[in-house]
Design an enzyme around this catalytic site. Structure first.
Site, short mmCIF file in Angstrom:
data_model
loop_
_atom_site.label_atom_id
_atom_site.label_comp_id
_atom_site.label_asym_id
_atom_site.label_seq_id
_atom_site.Cartn_x
_atom_site.Cartn_y
_atom_site.Cartn_z
N PHE A 1 -13.17 0.06 17.20
CA PHE A 1 -13.51 0.44 18.56
C PHE A 1 -15.02 0.58 18.72
O PHE A 1 -15.60 0.12 19.71
CB PHE A 1 -12.83 1.76 18.93
CG PHE A 1 -11.36 1.64 19.24
CD1 PHE A 1 -10.68 0.44 19.07
CD2 PHE A 1 -10.65 2.74 19.70
CE1 PHE A 1 -9.32 0.34 19.35
CE2 PHE A 1 -9.30 2.64 19.98
CZ PHE A 1 -8.63 1.45 19.81
N PRO B 1 2.78 2.69 12.11
CA PRO B 1 3.34 4.00 12.49
C PRO B 1 2.99 4.36 13.93
O PRO B 1 1.86 4.12 14.39
CB PRO B 1 2.68 4.97 11.50
CG PRO B 1 2.23 4.12 10.37
CD PRO B 1 1.87 2.80 10.96
N TYR C 1 0.83 -1.21 0.00
CA TYR C 1 0.00 0.00 0.00
C TYR C 1 0.86 1.26 0.00
O TYR C 1 0.71 2.13 -0.86
CB TYR C 1 -0.93 -0.02 1.22
CG TYR C 1 -1.89 1.14 1.28
CD1 TYR C 1 -2.93 1.27 0.36
CD2 TYR C 1 -1.79 2.12 2.27
CE1 TYR C 1 -3.82 2.33 0.42
CE2 TYR C 1 -2.67 3.17 2.35
CZ TYR C 1 -3.69 3.28 1.41
OH TYR C 1 -4.57 4.33 1.48
N ASP C 2 1.80 1.32 0.95
CA ASP C 2 2.63 2.52 1.10
C ASP C 2 3.44 2.81 -0.17
O ASP C 2 3.43 3.92 -0.70
CB ASP C 2 3.60 2.36 2.27
CG ASP C 2 2.90 2.12 3.60
OD1 ASP C 2 1.66 2.02 3.60
OD2 ASP C 2 3.59 2.02 4.62
N GLY D 1 3.03 1.40 -3.14
CA GLY D 1 2.13 1.53 -4.29
C GLY D 1 1.65 2.96 -4.46
O GLY D 1 1.63 3.52 -5.56
N LYS D 2 1.26 3.58 -3.34
CA LYS D 2 0.80 4.97 -3.38
C LYS D 2 1.95 5.93 -3.69
O LYS D 2 1.75 6.95 -4.37
CB LYS D 2 0.14 5.34 -2.04
CG LYS D 2 -1.22 4.68 -1.80
CD LYS D 2 -2.29 5.27 -2.71
CE LYS D 2 -3.68 4.81 -2.28
NZ LYS D 2 -4.75 5.42 -3.10
N THR E 1 -0.28 7.56 18.19
CA THR E 1 -1.27 8.60 17.92
C THR E 1 -1.75 8.56 16.48
O THR E 1 -1.07 8.09 15.58
CB THR E 1 -0.69 10.00 18.20
OG1 THR E 1 0.34 10.30 17.24
CG2 THR E 1 -0.15 10.10 19.61
#
Length: 311
Positions: free
Chosen positions: A190, A273, A144-145, A147-148, A209
C-alpha cells in the site's frame, strides 16, 4: 556478554533483532543465505567489532559455539515463500532440526519465530494460543503454514525428549523500516503504491482484517520472551490487538502519504485468512509486554523509510 546466533539475521525482523542484541552488549553471529535477507539491512553493523556475518543455509548443519539461538530464518511473505514452496518447507523443518540439534549439543536456549499463520483461516476470533487452528494441508500457503506448525512440533518434542530449553513466539503481522518493497505484504504494498501514485490493490472486498504490530514492539516482545522465566516455553502471541480492515488501512495510507491513488479490487488469493487478531493476555502476564506504538505513529516512520528508498 553472550555470543548469540541469529538465523535470518539479514532479514527485516532479524536485522532489527541484531541491533537490539548488540545494543544490550552482546556479540552477534548473524547467519543468512540472502534468499530474502538483504545486505543493506546489516550494512551499518559490519564495522561493529561484536558483529559477525556468516552466509549459510540452515537446511544444512551449522557448527558454532554460541550461548543462545534465535531461529528466524524463513521467507515470510506469500510472494517469496510460494516462489519455492519445497525450499520453504525445508527451511522450517530441516532448519528447526539443525538448530535444535545445535542447541541440544551446546545445552543452550533457543527461540523459534513461529507465526500467526499456524491458526490458518481462523474459526475462533480473536485467536488465543489455545486455539488449534484451521489450516489447509494442500493449499498454496501450506508450505509456510504447515512448515511452521511442524517446526513448533519439533521444538516441543526436543524439549520433552531431550530437555532442550525452548521459547516459541507466534508473530502477527509486523511492519516498519527495512521491509522489502517487493515482498507483497499489505503494508509495504500500500505504501509503495501510494508513494508512486499507482492504484492500490485491494484483494477481495477489503473487509478482511489484520492486526499490525510495529517492528520495535515485536523485537521487544521477542527479547522479553527469550529472557522470560525458566520453564516458560510459550507458545505466546506477539502482536498488536488493534484490528483494521484492508479498506481502513488503504484509506489511512492514502491520507498520510497525500497520494492521489485510487483503489483497485482483485480476487482474494486462495486460502487467504479473513480475520487475524491476537489475544495477548499471556504476553502481558508472563512477559509484562504489550505494544506501545499505535498504527498511525508506526506508519509515519515506515512511510518516511519508503519515501527515502524510492527517492
Amino acid at each position: 556478554m553472550k555470543r548469540i546466533l541469529v538465523t535470518g539475521g539479514a532479514g527485516f525482523l532479524g536485522s532489527h533483532l541484531c541491533d537490539k542484541l548488540l545494543a544490550e552488549g552482546n556479540e552477534v553471529l548473524c547467519v543468512d543465505n540472502f534468499y530474502t535477507g538483504r545486505k543493506s539491512n546489516i550494512h551499518h553493523l559490519m564495522d561493529n567489532k561484536n558483529f559477525e556475518f556468516l552466509r549459510h543455509d540452515i537446511t544444512f548443519p551449522l557448527y558454532a559455539e554460541v550461548d543462545e539461538i534465535y531461529n528466524l530464518a524463513c521467507p515470510a511473505s506469500p510472494v517469496h515463500y510460494q516462489f519455492d514452496p519445497v525450499q520453504t518447507t525445508k527451511t522450517s523443518v530441516l532448519g528447526a532440526i539443525n538448530m535444535l540439534g545445535l542447541a541440544k549439543r551446546l545445552k543452550i536456549k533457543i527461540l523459534q519465530a513461529s507465526t500467526s499463520e499456524v491458526y490458518g483461516d481462523p474459526e475462533v476470533h480473536p485467536q488465543p494460543e489455545s486455539y488449534k487452528g484451521s489450516v489447509s494441508t494442500t493449499g498454496i500457503r501450506a508450505c509456510y503454514d504447515e512448515g511452521k506448525r511442524c517446526a513448533e512440533t519439533l521444538f516441543f518434542d526436543y524439549h520433552r525428549q531431550h530437555g532442550v530449553d525452548i521459547k516459541v513466539m507466534r508473530i502477527f503481522n509486523t511492519y516498519g523500516p527495512r521491509m522489502n518493497p517487493n515482498d507483497g505484504r499489505v503494508v509495504s504494498n500500500f505504501i509503495v503504491q501510494a508513494l508512486k501514485g499507482e492504484d492500490i490493490t485491494i484483494f477481495g472486498d477489503g473487509s478482511q482484517t489484520r492486526s499490525f504490530c510495529y517492528v520495535d514492539d515485536n523485537i521487544e516482545g521477542m527479547y522479553s520472551l527469550m529472557n522470560s522465566r525458566d520453564g516458560f516455553t510459550g507458545p505466546v502471541n506477539i502482536g498488536n490487538p488493534g484490528e483494521f480492515t484492508m479498506l481502513q488501512l488503504a484509506e489511512l495510507v492514502i491520507k498520510m502519504t497525500g497520494s492521489t491513488s485510487k483503489m483497485r479490487f482483485s480476487p482474494l488469493p486462495q486460502d487467504d485468512p479473513l480475520q487475524r487478531q491476537p489475544v495477548i493476555d499471556l504476553a502481558k502476564k508472563e512477559l509484562g509486554w504489550e505494544p506501545k506504538v499505535d498504527l498511525t505513529s508506526g506508519l509515519e516512520k515506515t512511510i518516511f523509510y519508503f519515501r527515502e528508498l524510492i527517492d
